[in-house]
Design a protein around this motif. Structure first.
Motif, PDB file in Angstrom:
ATOM      1  N   GLU A   7      42.078  42.550 -22.427  1.00 22.98           N
ATOM      2  CA  GLU A   7      40.711  42.087 -22.189  1.00 22.98           C
ATOM      3  C   GLU A   7      39.767  42.651 -23.251  1.00 22.98           C
ATOM      4  OE1 GLU A   7      37.258  42.065 -18.692  1.00 22.98           O
ATOM      5  OE2 GLU A   7      39.245  42.902 -18.274  1.00 22.98           O
ATOM      6  N   ALA A   8      39.951  43.919 -23.605  1.00 22.17           N
ATOM      7  CA  ALA A   8      39.121  44.530 -24.644  1.00 22.17           C
ATOM      8  C   ALA A   8      39.318  43.809 -25.977  1.00 22.17           C
ATOM      9  CB  ALA A   8      39.446  46.012 -24.781  1.00 22.17           C
ATOM     10  N   ARG A   9      40.565  43.447 -26.267  1.00 20.25           N
ATOM     11  CA  ARG A   9      40.850  42.715 -27.512  1.00 20.25           C
ATOM     12  C   ARG A   9      40.168  41.361 -27.514  1.00 20.25           C
ATOM     13  NH1 ARG A   9      46.948  40.958 -29.714  1.00 20.25           N
ATOM     14  NH2 ARG A   9      46.216  39.527 -31.348  1.00 20.25           N
ATOM     15  N   ILE A  14      35.799  37.763 -29.355  1.00 16.03           N
ATOM     16  CA  ILE A  14      34.664  36.886 -29.053  1.00 16.03           C
ATOM     17  C   ILE A  14      33.435  37.352 -29.832  1.00 16.03           C
ATOM     18  CG2 ILE A  14      33.014  36.207 -27.245  1.00 16.03           C
ATOM     19  CD1 ILE A  14      35.453  36.300 -25.288  1.00 16.03           C
ATOM     20  N   GLU A  15      33.213  38.648 -29.859  1.00 13.02           N
ATOM     21  CA  GLU A  15      32.088  39.196 -30.611  1.00 13.02           C
ATOM     22  C   GLU A  15      32.235  38.891 -32.104  1.00 13.02           C
ATOM     23  OE1 GLU A  15      28.555  41.093 -31.408  1.00 13.02           O
ATOM     24  OE2 GLU A  15      29.397  40.566 -29.452  1.00 13.02           O
ATOM     25  N   ARG A  16      33.450  38.971 -32.615  1.00 14.86           N
ATOM     26  CA  ARG A  16      33.682  38.771 -34.042  1.00 14.86           C
ATOM     27  C   ARG A  16      33.650  37.304 -34.446  1.00 14.86           C
ATOM     28  NH1 ARG A  16      37.928  38.062 -37.810  1.00 14.86           N
ATOM     29  NH2 ARG A  16      39.473  37.675 -36.165  1.00 14.86           N
ATOM     30  N   ARG A  17      34.185  36.415 -33.590  1.00  3.76           N
ATOM     31  CA  ARG A  17      34.359  35.021 -33.974  1.00  3.76           C
ATOM     32  C   ARG A  17      33.364  34.070 -33.314  1.00  3.76           C
ATOM     33  NH1 ARG A  17      40.053  33.468 -36.117  1.00  3.76           N
ATOM     34  NH2 ARG A  17      38.539  32.769 -37.655  1.00  3.76           N
ATOM     35  N   GLY A  18      32.596  34.567 -32.355  1.00  3.34           N
ATOM     36  CA  GLY A  18      31.636  33.720 -31.663  1.00  3.34           C
ATOM     37  C   GLY A  18      32.206  33.103 -30.403  1.00  3.34           C
ATOM     38  N   ASN A  45      47.839  27.701 -36.698  1.00  8.29           N
ATOM     39  CA  ASN A  45      46.747  26.765 -36.984  1.00  8.29           C
ATOM     40  C   ASN A  45      45.437  27.115 -36.281  1.00  8.29           C
ATOM     41  OD1 ASN A  45      48.066  24.487 -38.681  1.00  8.29           O
ATOM     42  ND2 ASN A  45      49.543  24.918 -37.049  1.00  8.29           N
ATOM     43  N   GLY A  46      45.242  28.405 -35.992  1.00  4.64           N
ATOM     44  CA  GLY A  46      43.908  28.854 -35.618  1.00  4.64           C
ATOM     45  C   GLY A  46      43.662  29.249 -34.191  1.00  4.64           C
ATOM     46  N   ALA A  47      44.651  29.124 -33.299  1.00  6.92           N
ATOM     47  CA  ALA A  47      44.438  29.554 -31.915  1.00  6.92           C
ATOM     48  C   ALA A  47      44.330  31.080 -31.849  1.00  6.92           C
ATOM     49  CB  ALA A  47      45.570  29.071 -31.019  1.00  6.92           C
ATOM     50  N   ASP A  48      43.588  31.564 -30.861  1.00  9.20           N
ATOM     51  CA  ASP A  48      43.370  32.999 -30.683  1.00  9.20           C
ATOM     52  C   ASP A  48      44.109  33.565 -29.478  1.00  9.20           C
ATOM     53  OD1 ASP A  48      41.075  33.255 -32.707  1.00  9.20           O
ATOM     54  OD2 ASP A  48      40.318  31.706 -31.341  1.00  9.20           O
ATOM     55  N   LEU A  49      44.559  32.698 -28.600  1.00  8.29           N
ATOM     56  CA  LEU A  49      45.069  33.115 -27.300  1.00  8.29           C
ATOM     57  C   LEU A  49      46.014  32.050 -26.782  1.00  8.29           C
ATOM     58  CD1 LEU A  49      44.906  34.691 -24.513  1.00  8.29           C
ATOM     59  CD2 LEU A  49      42.818  33.377 -24.082  1.00  8.29           C
ATOM     60  N   LYS A  72      57.848  35.687 -31.352  1.00  6.37           N
ATOM     61  CA  LYS A  72      57.445  34.730 -32.384  1.00  6.37           C
ATOM     62  C   LYS A  72      55.955  34.743 -32.692  1.00  6.37           C
ATOM     63  CE  LYS A  72      61.573  32.887 -32.922  1.00  6.37           C
ATOM     64  NZ  LYS A  72      62.315  32.970 -34.211  1.00  6.37           N
ATOM     65  N   VAL A  73      55.141  35.245 -31.754  1.00  5.54           N
ATOM     66  CA  VAL A  73      53.690  35.217 -31.963  1.00  5.54           C
ATOM     67  C   VAL A  73      53.083  36.592 -31.749  1.00  5.54           C
ATOM     68  CG1 VAL A  73      53.574  32.791 -31.224  1.00  5.54           C
ATOM     69  CG2 VAL A  73      53.147  34.595 -29.557  1.00  5.54           C
ATOM     70  N   ASP A  74      51.970  36.832 -32.425  1.00 14.62           N
ATOM     71  CA  ASP A  74      51.218  38.071 -32.262  1.00 14.62           C
ATOM     72  C   ASP A  74      49.976  37.895 -31.407  1.00 14.62           C
ATOM     73  OD1 ASP A  74      52.989  39.493 -33.952  1.00 14.62           O
ATOM     74  OD2 ASP A  74      51.945  38.698 -35.727  1.00 14.62           O
ATOM     75  N   LEU A  75      49.715  36.676 -30.967  1.00 19.63           N
ATOM     76  CA  LEU A  75      48.553  36.415 -30.124  1.00 19.63           C
ATOM     77  C   LEU A  75      48.767  36.984 -28.729  1.00 19.63           C
ATOM     78  CD1 LEU A  75      47.908  32.642 -30.975  1.00 19.63           C
ATOM     79  CD2 LEU A  75      46.850  34.656 -32.024  1.00 19.63           C
ATOM     80  N   PRO A  76      47.683  37.304 -28.014  1.00 16.82           N
ATOM     81  CA  PRO A  76      47.839  37.667 -26.604  1.00 16.82           C
ATOM     82  C   PRO A  76      48.451  36.505 -25.822  1.00 16.82           C
ATOM     83  CG  PRO A  76      45.626  38.203 -27.387  1.00 16.82           C
ATOM     84  CD  PRO A  76      46.272  37.381 -28.454  1.00 16.82           C
TER      85      PRO A  76
END
Length: 251
Positions: A7-9, A14-18, A45-49, A72-76
């Protein structure tokens, strides 16, 4: 309850990317290979989560699928559960949801009681989330399964007062949902009223079929935009990038 690592990440991003772009993967409609392919495509291709879940999710292979996805992914990778039976190991966190827009006790407290013990036993991070179903112009799967009436699309203040109540009860996220395969997305007024009245992190999804629709909802105050059914039908890297560009208002 303290804010956890995932959640902190998300809050920091959100603060960094809007705002953030989340892709929802449904194990009920994807085999192992398709789930992995979709997750990798989202990250590249740009997803964050990545959210994983659905209204039924009767999938005994889910722990194995999530473990493979995590290699395979580093995203949450966050569980979007439809009920307590879907709480399984392997996720970075889960949206611990209460269907506050409905009056069915099974989704107000019963499933939460059943799932809570599992969450603690697995030492899983839980993000307290108010889930609101908004009328989308057609009856959706989640409406049928939950046996609840959605908030009318033309009554945004009803979303707002439910969000206020949820925030006062300690929930930090609110998910304004039109439903999988929705005819229409959540109206911007629902997002705007909740944004003005609360400090909750606002997620919205269902019926968001193009980048402009996503951008308008970010401008209204949404922090996380979710698309799901769209990627089951059209796995287009260019369109993913266009969504990400429309949603990321900073950086």
């Amino acid at each position: 309850m303290k804010i956890g690592k995932t959640e902190a990440r998300l809050n920091a991003e959100i603060e960094r990317r809007g705002a953030l772009f989340a892709v929802l993967l449904d194990p009920d409609t994807s085999d192992d290979e398709a789930l992995l392919k979709s997750g990798v495509l989202a990250q590249e291709n740009g997803a964050d989560l990545i959210l994983v879940g659905g209204s039924f999710m009767g999938n005994f292979n889910l722990p194995r699928q999530v473990a493979a996805l995590k290699t395979k992914v580093d995203l949450p990778v966050v569980l979007f559960p439809g009920g307590a039976s879907q709480v399984v190991p392997g996720f970075d966190a889960m949206l611990f949801m209460t269907l506050v827009s409905g009056r069915n006790p099974s989704y107000l407290i019963e499933e939460q009681v059943r799932g809570g013990a599992l969450v603690r036993a697995l030492n899983m991070e839980a993000i307290p989330t108010a889930y609101q179903l908004i009328n989308s112009g057609r009856r959706t799967t989640v409406e049928y399964v939950s046996n609840t009436t959605p908030i009318p699309a033309d009554k945004p203040k009803l979303s707002m007062v439910h969000s206020i109540a949820a925030e006062l009860m300690g929930m930090r996220y609110v998910y304004l949902e039109a439903g999988s395969g929705a005819e229409n997305p959540v109206p911007v007024e629902h997002i705007a009223y909740t944004r003005k009245a609360t400090e909750m992190t606002i997620i919205t999804g269902g019926g968001i079929k193009d980048p402009q629709t996503a951008a308008i909802r970010v401008a209204a105050g949404a922090d996380i935009i979710v698309t799901g059914t769209l990627w089951e039908k059209v796995q287009d890297p260019v369109l993913l990038k266009e969504f990400a560009a429309a949603i990321h208002t900073k950086g």
